[in-house]
Enzyme design. Structure first.
Site, short mmCIF file in Angstrom:
data_model
loop_
_atom_site.label_atom_id
_atom_site.label_comp_id
_atom_site.label_asym_id
_atom_site.label_seq_id
_atom_site.Cartn_x
_atom_site.Cartn_y
_atom_site.Cartn_z
N GLU A 198 -55.02 168.16 -79.09
CA GLU A 198 -55.83 167.40 -78.14
C GLU A 198 -55.96 168.23 -76.87
O GLU A 198 -54.97 168.65 -76.28
CB GLU A 198 -55.14 166.07 -77.82
CG GLU A 198 -55.95 165.21 -76.88
CD GLU A 198 -55.21 163.95 -76.47
OE1 GLU A 198 -55.83 163.11 -75.83
OE2 GLU A 198 -54.01 163.82 -76.79
N ASP A 220 -53.11 159.25 -65.37
CA ASP A 220 -52.18 160.32 -65.63
C ASP A 220 -51.06 160.38 -64.61
O ASP A 220 -51.25 160.09 -63.44
CB ASP A 220 -52.92 161.67 -65.65
CG ASP A 220 -53.60 161.93 -66.98
OD1 ASP A 220 -52.93 161.73 -68.01
OD2 ASP A 220 -54.78 162.32 -67.00
#
Lengths: 309, 320
Positions: B60, B71
């Protein structure tokens, strides 16, 4: 000075805590209480929303954390002091430009981590659905009151409603009840900072931005071609944001509202005029709208302007 | 540089093959993540190759984004560094991925993007920040039309109904987020992870992979025994950030991936295994389109070198 026209002010600065922000803060805090969330988080730019949130949290006994860009903490020190005094925890955010956008990012990070017991009391008409509509509905009390008071005092609706636009809670609250009244023009005033032609030196999102997704909503965004957000600037912390509420994007695209930009220097001139001629010290955010209203009225005398402060 | 031939691409089948190969070996898949362009464009290529050699089944690859609000500190930092070092958009990522092969002029129109991604060997996308409802269905339709997998993220707070919808939209596998909150290496996985995976398993027979917080072979092992794969992201980026330079970053990654890979062997009694490897998603309208002025954050996949690499980014759609 104003060409004989009349400017009516909607004095939201006289509301408790000194801004319209309290309208939405009370509504959402009650909502949080109703759905059983004991902890409130919020972001703030100029600090007005933070103070409003801290106030209602103190009143309702909710735990309160406010994220604020480190740059804004510095330029709006007094509000940091007020929030602390009211028992809120102010967390300075050093990421990115350390302004409103970064405070929202940090609040989102907190929220995704603690969503079970935490309500994110968002202050502007931005963020993921249904936040823009929640904030609009709570803030539209302004427009509703404006309409009733104008009919009462002047006997008819205003020709123009003017409000400043950063995230756009003040403007959407003022505009929304007038959207169906086609005789009323709606003008939003953005911050042009040092000038809209200078990249990274303004935050006139609707004037210079392009469609994009920011913080959960599709709207106009000040961004690079690749989609990365660009830096922004405004003398007023509350307007210093690279996005704008999605309903403003819609009002712009549908042509119902007009959006224009006023520079830092012009806003300061508006600020001075309001202080010197009216004895009212306006917020720097509102000063953008004041300058625009006065300037515009010189060109179009004999109209009734309603200015949301 | 102009490539002599476009890489071949088998779309969704590529992902299916990765799961099927792992299954035959009694293993779960290992899916490392890195931010494209971290810490430099050249370095990314070396790191991706190291991941592949180390045993990654699927990779990924994140497209750097200036506002990565889901994040944690590590990924946030890697996004910032990548942007500062010149990787700002999809075009840059394509350039990095394809180093010596073709780089097409790119229109950020989703249909075009799918076609280009397919041309350059991608297998699918993982979208973040897409709106529920019409927007995600439209995106799914376009992916499907182009034989691209659209990978759905299942969050811990998702209702059963939402999980069923996501399962209906999936074509290859679903990504189960292990715990609430942002990305980042954690010390332990949540106790109720078994239940969380079982809840998704009840709605679909497709492979399920688990990500967020996985940072050692023991955690990979636990995840492998209750799903079909483990995604490892921030931990690897942390390793690069902490690397003092005595060993090359790509060698650090190679070693870490090989180490994590040991955890992928499934024990007897491993639960929640997939019983089918792909499906035609429900609710797909082949002729639907995404408004050209719309903007999506996309993770792009490339399988030519890397079997599958996904990238996410804000795609600024501009009419051609």
């Amino acid at each position: 000075m104003c060409g004989g026209a009349t400017i009516w002010l909607k004095r939201e600065d006289l509301a408790h805590t000194g801004a319209h922000k309290i309208n939405n803060a009370i509504g959402q805090a009650l909502l949080a209480k109703r759905i059983g969330k004991p902890r409130i988080i919020a972001e703030t730019g100029a600090g007005q929303h933070g103070v409003a949130t801290a106030t209602i949290c103190a009143k309702l006994g909710l735990d309160c954390t406010v994220y604020m860009g480190a740059v804004d903490c510095e330029r709006q020190k007094l509000n940091v002091f007020r929030m602390n005094t009211l028992g809120a925890k102010v967390v300075p955010v050093n990421e990115g430009q350390a302004t409103l956008k970064d405070a929202i990012n940090e609040a989102m990070r907190d929220w995704v981590t603690n969503v079970r017991d935490t309500h994110y009391l968002i202050g502007s008409a931005v963020g993921p659905h249904p936040f823009p509509t929640i904030v609009r509905d709570f803030q539209s009390i302004m427009g509703t009151e404006m309409k009733a008071q104008m009919l009462d005092k002047a006997g008819k609706l205003p020709d123009v409603v003017i409000a400043c636009v950063g995230g756009g809670s003040n403007a959407i609250g003022a505009f929304y009840p007038f959207v169906e009244d086609k005789t009323v023009e709606l003008h939003g005033v953005e911050a042009a900072g040092h000038g809209i032609d200078k990249e990274k030196q303004h935050c006139a999102t609707l004037t210079k931005g392009t469609p994009g997704v920011l913080q959960g909503a599709m709207t106009y965004v000040i961004q690079e071609e690749s989609g990365q957000t660009l830096n922004t600037h405004s003398v007023s912390a509350g307007l210093d944001y690279p996005g704008v509420g999605p309903e403003h994007a819609f009002l712009k695209d549908s042509g119902r509202a007009k959006y224009l930009a006023v520079t830092d220097d012009e806003a300061l001139e508006g600020f001075k005029m309001m202080c010197e001629y009216e004895g009212i010290i306006p917020a720097l955010e509102t000063s953008h709208a004041i300058y625009y209203a006065i300037n515009w009225q010189r060109l179009c005398p004999r109209i009734r302007i309603l200015l949301s402060t | 540089m102009k490539a002599t031939a476009a890489p071949t691409n088998n779309g969704i089948k590529g992902i299916e093959d990765a799961f099927s190969a792992a299954k035959q070996r009694g293993r779960a898949t290992l899916i490392p993540y890195i931010c494209c362009g971290y810490d430099s464009p050249k370095k990314t290529v070396d790191i991706l190759l190291a991941m592949q050699i180390g045993g990654a089944d699927i990779i990924e690859l994140g497209v750097p984004c200036s506002e990565p609000f889901a994040d944690g500190d590590t990924n946030k930092e890697s996004h910032k560094i990548a942007i500062n070092n010149g990787t700002t958009g999809m075009r840059d990522c394509l350039r990095i991925l394809e180093t010596a092969s073709l780089v097409e002029e790119y229109n950020f129109d989703v249909d075009n993007m799918c076609q280009d991604a397919a041309m350059s060997g991608a297998n699918g996308f993982l979208m973040v920040g897409i709106e529920e409802g019409k927007q995600e269905l439209d995106f799914n339709s376009i992916c499907c039309k182009n034989n691209m997998s659209s990978i759905q993220l299942v969050r811990p707070g998702s209702s059963d109904r939402r999980i069923a919808d996501l399962a209906g939209m999936a074509s290859s596998f679903l990504y189960v987020v292990s715990s609430k909150g942002k990305t980042g290496a954690r010390n332990a996985l949540p106790k109720d992870l078994d239940d969380a995976v079982a809840r998704v398993r009840a709605k679909t027979d497709l492979p399920l992979v688990v990500g967020f917080g996985i940072s050692n072979p023991e955690m990979v092992k636990r995840v492998s025994n209750l799903s079909d794969g483990a995604v490892v992201g921030s931990f690897l980026t942390d390793c690069i950030m902490k690397n003092e330079g005595k060993v090359r970053d790509e060698d650090v990654i190679l070693q870490k991936i090989a180490h994590l890979h040991r955890g992928t062997i499934q024990d007897i009694g491993a639960k929640n295994q997939a019983s089918k490897l792909s499906q035609v998603p429900l609710h797909v309208k082949i002729n639907s389109y995404i408004n050209k002025s719309s903007m999506l954050r996309v993770r792009r996949c490339s399988s030519q070198l890397f079997r599958l690499a996904t990238i996410h980014e804000t795609v600024n759609a501009r009419a051609a």
